[in-house]
Design a protein around this motif. Structure first.
Motif, PDB file in Angstrom:
ATOM      1  N   ILE A  97      11.457 -10.366  17.816  1.00 52.44           N
ATOM      2  CA  ILE A  97      11.607  -9.635  16.559  1.00 52.44           C
ATOM      3  C   ILE A  97      10.527 -10.182  15.626  1.00 52.44           C
ATOM      4  O   ILE A  97      10.182 -11.361  15.680  1.00 52.44           O
ATOM      5  CB  ILE A  97      13.017  -9.809  15.927  1.00 52.44           C
ATOM      6  CG1 ILE A  97      13.359 -11.303  15.816  1.00 52.44           C
ATOM      7  CG2 ILE A  97      14.053  -9.063  16.734  1.00 52.44           C
ATOM      8  CD1 ILE A  97      14.645 -11.556  15.057  1.00 52.44           C
ATOM      9  N   THR A  98       9.999  -9.290  14.793  1.00 57.36           N
ATOM     10  CA  THR A  98       8.949  -9.773  13.898  1.00 57.36           C
ATOM     11  C   THR A  98       8.944  -9.008  12.599  1.00 57.36           C
ATOM     12  O   THR A  98       9.282  -7.823  12.559  1.00 57.36           O
ATOM     13  CB  THR A  98       7.574  -9.661  14.572  1.00 57.36           C
ATOM     14  OG1 THR A  98       6.572 -10.080  13.655  1.00 57.36           O
ATOM     15  CG2 THR A  98       7.273  -8.235  14.991  1.00 57.36           C
ATOM     16  N   GLY A  99       8.543  -9.718  11.564  1.00 55.68           N
ATOM     17  CA  GLY A  99       8.427  -9.106  10.229  1.00 55.68           C
ATOM     18  C   GLY A  99       7.277  -8.120  10.222  1.00 55.68           C
ATOM     19  O   GLY A  99       7.370  -7.038   9.676  1.00 55.68           O
ATOM     20  N   HIS A 100       6.187  -8.514  10.788  1.00 57.78           N
ATOM     21  CA  HIS A 100       5.089  -7.565  10.891  1.00 57.78           C
ATOM     22  C   HIS A 100       4.288  -7.912  12.143  1.00 57.78           C
ATOM     23  O   HIS A 100       3.674  -8.962  12.249  1.00 57.78           O
ATOM     24  CB  HIS A 100       4.212  -7.581   9.636  1.00 57.78           C
ATOM     25  CG  HIS A 100       3.364  -8.803   9.493  1.00 57.78           C
ATOM     26  ND1 HIS A 100       3.913 -10.049   9.428  1.00 57.78           N
ATOM     27  CD2 HIS A 100       2.028  -8.936   9.446  1.00 57.78           C
ATOM     28  CE1 HIS A 100       2.937 -10.926   9.311  1.00 57.78           C
ATOM     29  NE2 HIS A 100       1.777 -10.278   9.322  1.00 57.78           N
ATOM     30  N   GLY A 101       4.418  -7.024  13.100  1.00 60.50           N
ATOM     31  CA  GLY A 101       3.722  -7.286  14.353  1.00 60.50           C
ATOM     32  C   GLY A 101       2.490  -6.429  14.447  1.00 60.50           C
ATOM     33  O   GLY A 101       2.435  -5.341  13.877  1.00 60.50           O
ATOM     34  N   ASP A 102       1.496  -6.951  15.139  1.00 59.97           N
ATOM     35  CA  ASP A 102       0.344  -6.109  15.378  1.00 59.97           C
ATOM     36  C   ASP A 102       0.213  -5.897  16.881  1.00 59.97           C
ATOM     37  O   ASP A 102       0.920  -6.513  17.677  1.00 59.97           O
ATOM     38  CB  ASP A 102      -0.923  -6.718  14.774  1.00 59.97           C
ATOM     39  CG  ASP A 102      -1.102  -8.155  15.180  1.00 59.97           C
ATOM     40  OD1 ASP A 102      -0.435  -8.578  16.128  1.00 59.97           O
ATOM     41  OD2 ASP A 102      -1.914  -8.859  14.534  1.00 59.97           O
ATOM     42  N   GLN A 155      12.838  -9.603   5.577  1.00 53.91           N
ATOM     43  CA  GLN A 155      13.800 -10.604   6.032  1.00 53.91           C
ATOM     44  C   GLN A 155      15.197 -10.306   5.499  1.00 53.91           C
ATOM     45  O   GLN A 155      16.108 -10.094   6.292  1.00 53.91           O
ATOM     46  CB  GLN A 155      13.351 -12.002   5.606  1.00 53.91           C
ATOM     47  CG  GLN A 155      12.139 -12.516   6.332  1.00 53.91           C
ATOM     48  CD  GLN A 155      12.395 -12.772   7.803  1.00 53.91           C
ATOM     49  OE1 GLN A 155      12.007 -11.967   8.646  1.00 53.91           O
ATOM     50  NE2 GLN A 155      13.079 -13.859   8.113  1.00 53.91           N
ATOM     51  N   PRO A 156      15.372 -10.249   4.169  1.00 51.97           N
ATOM     52  CA  PRO A 156      16.728  -9.948   3.682  1.00 51.97           C
ATOM     53  C   PRO A 156      17.207  -8.571   4.132  1.00 51.97           C
ATOM     54  O   PRO A 156      18.393  -8.407   4.427  1.00 51.97           O
ATOM     55  CB  PRO A 156      16.594 -10.039   2.169  1.00 51.97           C
ATOM     56  CG  PRO A 156      15.158 -10.037   1.862  1.00 51.97           C
ATOM     57  CD  PRO A 156      14.440 -10.541   3.079  1.00 51.97           C
ATOM     58  N   LEU A 157      16.268  -7.602   4.220  1.00 56.31           N
ATOM     59  CA  LEU A 157      16.708  -6.269   4.651  1.00 56.31           C
ATOM     60  C   LEU A 157      17.235  -6.317   6.084  1.00 56.31           C
ATOM     61  O   LEU A 157      18.277  -5.713   6.400  1.00 56.31           O
ATOM     62  CB  LEU A 157      15.547  -5.267   4.562  1.00 56.31           C
ATOM     63  CG  LEU A 157      15.155  -4.836   3.145  1.00 56.31           C
ATOM     64  CD1 LEU A 157      14.005  -3.841   3.193  1.00 56.31           C
ATOM     65  CD2 LEU A 157      16.349  -4.229   2.411  1.00 56.31           C
ATOM     66  N   THR A 158      16.527  -7.038   6.937  1.00 58.69           N
ATOM     67  CA  THR A 158      16.972  -7.178   8.325  1.00 58.69           C
ATOM     68  C   THR A 158      18.369  -7.778   8.384  1.00 58.69           C
ATOM     69  O   THR A 158      19.255  -7.299   9.096  1.00 58.69           O
ATOM     70  CB  THR A 158      15.987  -8.082   9.079  1.00 58.69           C
ATOM     71  OG1 THR A 158      14.683  -7.521   8.937  1.00 58.69           O
ATOM     72  CG2 THR A 158      16.356  -8.198  10.543  1.00 58.69           C
ATOM     73  N   ALA A 159      18.533  -8.846   7.565  1.00 63.30           N
ATOM     74  CA  ALA A 159      19.833  -9.511   7.542  1.00 63.30           C
ATOM     75  C   ALA A 159      20.915  -8.567   7.036  1.00 63.30           C
ATOM     76  O   ALA A 159      22.022  -8.511   7.583  1.00 63.30           O
ATOM     77  CB  ALA A 159      19.749 -10.755   6.665  1.00 63.30           C
ATOM     78  N   ILE A 160      20.563  -7.778   5.996  1.00 64.87           N
ATOM     79  CA  ILE A 160      21.547  -6.846   5.419  1.00 64.87           C
ATOM     80  C   ILE A 160      21.978  -5.822   6.467  1.00 64.87           C
ATOM     81  O   ILE A 160      23.179  -5.590   6.698  1.00 64.87           O
ATOM     82  CB  ILE A 160      20.947  -6.136   4.191  1.00 64.87           C
ATOM     83  CG1 ILE A 160      20.864  -7.127   3.022  1.00 64.87           C
ATOM     84  CG2 ILE A 160      21.779  -4.906   3.791  1.00 64.87           C
ATOM     85  CD1 ILE A 160      20.019  -6.629   1.857  1.00 64.87           C
TER      86      ILE A 160
END
Lengths: 711, 208
Positions: free
Chosen positions: B83-88, A498-503
């Protein structure tokens, strides 16, 4: 001499001389008299005996009436005493009557012989007879009676009595021999009575002395028996031994046996024979007192312990050496000593094995009065140096613990309570030991505190084992933590993404914003600030993860439990998100701090929260709410609860969920709650689970609040 | 309508991500609006401009995929970039089947996102254009009289005038007049043009 005319001579005396038997004999004598009276009456009247006799013996022939009267009086004189014997209570009175009867025969004989003067001699026979009673009063009674008889007859019927007619001079002449006889018999009686009394007194004295001696001997024998001490006499020159009864008993010989030194040696335990022989030889040679202890081997195989003491006594010529001594059976004492020694050995051994040294010290002045061998060892003191002083005792206490130690003791003295304190001990070589010091107050009869007794336990090994156990537990907790973090990888990646995406997005935006002729610098600044914030945020997540993965010894620091809850919620936010779980927190404001290890407590909360998420995974449309609460529980505990709305547990499962390897999850290892519980218990807290009223499970733990670091 | 500046809707519960995306999107000259939750997005009335939705799969409450589903069901046709943090893979498949433009795992390259957004906007714009054309066509079709409608359907099916006249029992001349009026009303330039219009009308069901 007391003039007693009526009482019997003392009964015992009479009985001793068997007077009743004499009385019976007297009755026989009376009846012989009666027989003679009859013969005389017949001879003097019917046979006219006087006519046949020469002149000096010839007396008046009696008429039949006179003879009959004489015979009747004779019969009465025999019959009356015979009939009343045994019916007169006072035997003396009977004897007076009997004496009177005998005297009557004297008169009768004189009368029936026609006043023949020779018959007077019968009176002296009477006097002689009654001396058998050794009672002068009887003699005088007979004398008085006869005197009265003479006087009366002399003046009333002189011819009737006396052959020669009335003769006053003759009466007076009678008095002399008769009175002399009376006096002599009196003297005889008195003397005889005195002799008997003396002899009897001597006998009584002898009996008394004998009894006293017997008593004393009985006492002595009893004393010897009770004290197991026999006496011994030993005449060296003759070799004679004299043993008391108890000595025989001790040596186990029959009383009939003649004691000899050989018998003594025979009974002596073979191993002690030489020393006994040696001691006796030297005693004989030197003539000195001796004492020794040795054993006897009895025929039944038992062993006796003897204490023998001999005192030398030598006669004037220094020739006849004699020992007087005592033999004491000290077997019981020896056994008691042995038992005591054994029990002391066991105690010392037990103390050595448990590293528990016992002590006792007086209050005023502070003085150690007992210190067991083990205490010397625990304190590293020299047992040969005598009892340690109280100061020595204190010096061994670790300097950092000494003030607290002394305070504890002073308080115990003041409050008269038990002492219970842990402290360290420093030996002179620098070795540090851990000790547990417990003591109990001792009060005098008047209730004053006089002493403390107790023990100092060397708990170093236990302490080390505890440390080792804590280390292993920490390792296990660490492994479990790493495993849990592994399960959380995806969520954690999201937390960092999350923070990396924002960065990245902000950085790209900056590039574009700066790529135009008149860049919006405010926007660029805002983007850069956000980049910095997000970088910190990502860093914080990583730091938290690193902390959880770190393997560090557990520590006890003051913690705000709400901060710990916050840390964990940050970490699992993604996971909560993923499972659509909403967390409701009710965190108590102003909670007291708890003492604990931040990472380990985070681990516990992490476990509880992940379990809650897992429990609600299959509940369908219902809201997945995880309620986390913290609140004070009384003054000394803080309570944290994690409440899910899952399916809860099957009945009976609540009891098992804290056991290792118990799991309801398909992929679970079943260590989470078990480790959580051991972590909480290591924090002196408690972790437990209760099913909710409606649905789900509440798992909660209580932790003691933080207090200033004590011991 | 086609010239209206497009807007990008961003739904992400992480405020910093949302803000960063908004900033990035604005930096390429597009308008961006951010929402924390699906519900929030649904509540806000959207302007009738070309738009696309940048949607985080994981959202509190109604998830990104659920929102997509709801939009499809409601006929709110807006292109979605996930957009996703972890998608499968199952998640991706579901999203793509439901018409997602792109499925981007975080962190993504900005160009990928911006391209996807551009593509989505272009898609939305062309879709809007098509929908507008269809609407005009249908209106024109609805301006025909019933008789003209009959003639239109038969002519469009490729029947010659004579056959149409026979089928409807009318004179060939009358048919020609109708045809001329139909061509005018439908603004068709040629017969093939008219046939194509009929095809379009047939393939798209009438909204009424």
């Amino acid at each position: 001499m007391r003039l007693d005319l009526i009482s019997d001579i003392n009964r015992e005396y009479a009985d001793a001389l068997n007077y009743p038997r004499v009385d019976r004999f007297m009755i026989k004598i009376l009846w012989w008299h009666f027989g003679f009276t009859v013969l005389l009456a017949v001879a003097s009247s019917y046979l006219r005996l006087s006519a046949w006799l020469p002149t000096p013996f010839a007396w008046r022939v009696l008429s039949i009436d006179e003879a009959s009267s004489g015979a009747v009086i004779g019969l009465l004189a025999a019959a009356i005493p015979t009939l009343i014997r045994g019916r007169v209570g006072n035997h003396y009175v009977w004897r007076l009557i009997m004496s009177a009867a005998l005297t009557t025969y004297s008169y009768l004989f004189v009368f029936l012989s026609g006043g023949s003067i020779e018959m007077h001699f019968h009176f002296f026979m009477v006097m002689a007879l009654i001396t058998v009673y050794s009672d002068w009063r009887l003699g005088w009674f007979v004398l008085v009676l006869t005197a009265l008889h003479h006087v009366i007859l002399n003046y009333t019927t002189p011819t009737w009595v006396y052959f020669y007619g009335r003769n006053d001079l003759a009466v007076v002449a009678h008095i002399i021999p008769v009175a002399s006889t009376a006096v002599f018999t009196t003297l005889l009686c008195v003397n005889q009575r005195r002799s008997v009394a003396t002899a009897q007194a001597a006998l009584e004295q002898l009996a008394e002395r004998t009894a006293a001696l017997q008593r004393s001997e009985t006492y002595l024998a009893e004393a010897q028996r009770l004290s197991h001490t026999g006496s011994v006499g030993w005449k060296v020159s003759s070799g004679d031994l004299h043993w008391s009864e108890e000595t025989f008993r001790i040596f186990g010989y029959d009383r009939a046996t003649a004691p000899t030194l050989a018998l003594v040696l025979q009974r002596t335990h073979p191993r002690d024979r030489a020393i006994v022989q040696h001691t006796l030889d030297r005693a004989q040679r030197d003539g000195k007192d001796f004492d020794l202890e040795h054993r006897l081997l009895m025929p039944d195989g038992s062993v006796k312990h003897l204490y023998v003491v001999g005192r030398a006594s030598q006669d004037d010529e220094s020739v006849h050496l004699e020992f007087v001594g005592a033999v004491t059976d000290i077997t019981e004492r020896k056994q008691a000593e042995e038992a005591l020694r054994r029990s002391e050995t066991y105690l010392a051994e037990a103390q050595r094995l448990t590293h528990a040294g016992s002590w006792a010290w007086n209050i005023a002045p502070r003085q150690v009065v007992h210190s067991s061998q083990e205490l010397y060892r625990v304190l590293g003191l020299d047992p040969d140096g005598g009892l340690p002083s109280f100061e020595q005792f204190l010096q061994r206490v670790h300097p950092e613990d000494r003030t607290r130690f002394v305070d504890t003791i002073e308080r115990a003295i003041r409050e008269r309570t038990d002492i219970d304190v842990d402290h360290r001990i420093v030996l002179p070589d620098g070795t540090v030991k851990y000790a547990h010091h417990v003591g109990h107050p001792v009060f005098s009869a008047s209730g004053d505190l006089i002493q403390f007794v107790g023990s100092t336990l060397d708990v170093t090994d236990r302490k080390r084992a505890e440390e080792e156990r804590e280390r292993l537990q920490a390792d296990l907790a660490h492994v479990s933590r790493v495993t849990t973090m592994g399960e959380l990888t995806a969520s954690i990646a999201h937390e960092i993404n999350q923070p990396l995406t924002a960065i990245v997005a902000n950085a790209n935006a900056c590039q574009r914003l700066l790529g135009v002729p008149a860049p919006d610098l405010d926007e660029v600044r805002a983007a850069l600030a956000d980049i910095a914030d997000d970088g910190s945020r990502a860093g914080a997540v990583i730091a938290r993860i690193r902390a959880l993965l770190k393997r560090a010894p557990p520590e006890r620091a003051p913690l705000n439990i709400n901060e710990v809850i916050g840390d964990v919620l940050d970490l699992v936010r993604a996971e909560l998100h993923e499972h659509g779980v909403v967390v409701e927190t009710e965190l108590g404001a102003g909670l007291p701090l708890v003492a604990g290890d931040r990472v380990q407590l985070q681990q516990v909360l992490l476990n509880l929260i992940l379990n809650g998420i897992e429990a609600m995974a299959g509940i369908g449309d219902k809201a997945r709410v995880l309620r986390i609460r913290s609140r004070p529980d009384g003054r000394e505990r803080v309570l944290v609860s994690v409440e899910d709305r899952g399916a809860g547990l099957a009945p009976g499962e609540v009891d098992h969920i804290f056991q290792p390897f118990f799991t309801t999850k398909p992929a679970g290892m079943g260590m989470g709650l078990s480790i959580s519980r051991s972590i909480i218990e290591a924090h002196s807290g408690r972790l437990w689970a209760t099913p909710n009223a409606v649905t789900g499970l509440t798992v909660q733990f209580g932790l003691p609040t933080y207090s200033r670091p004590g011991p | 309508m086609n010239d209206a500046s497009p807007v990008v809707f961003v739904v992400d519960d992480d405020p910093s991500v949302a803000t960063a995306l908004k900033r990035l999107i604005r930096s390429v000259g597009l308008d961006a609006q951010i929402f924390r939750t699906a519900e929030e997005f649904l509540r806000v009335a959207r302007p009738e401009v070309p738009a696309c939705l940048v949607l985080d799969v994981r959202l509190p409450g109604v998830s990104g995929l659920d929102l997509q589903q709801k939009l499809v069901e409601a006929g709110l046709l807006i292109p979605v970039v996930f957009i996703t943090g972890h998608g499968d893979i199952p998640m991706t498949v579901r999203a793509m089947k439901a018409g997602a433009v792109e499925f981007l795992p975080k962190p993504f390259r900005e160009q990928d996102l911006l391209d996807a957004i551009q593509r989505a906007i272009w898609q939305d714009r062309s879709a809007r254009q098509q929908r507008a054309e269809m609407l005009a066509l249908r209106r024109r079709y609805e301006s025909l009289t019933p008789r003209e409608g009959e003639v239109f359907r038969l002519v469009a099916s490729g029947m010659p005038n004579k056959q149409v006249a026979a089928t409807l029992g009318m004179s060939e001349k009358t048919i020609k007049v109708h045809r001329g009026r139909i061509m005018h009303k439908m603004q068709a330039e040629s017969l093939p043009d008219l046939v194509r219009m009929a095809g379009k009308l047939e393939s798209t069901p009438s909204p009424s």
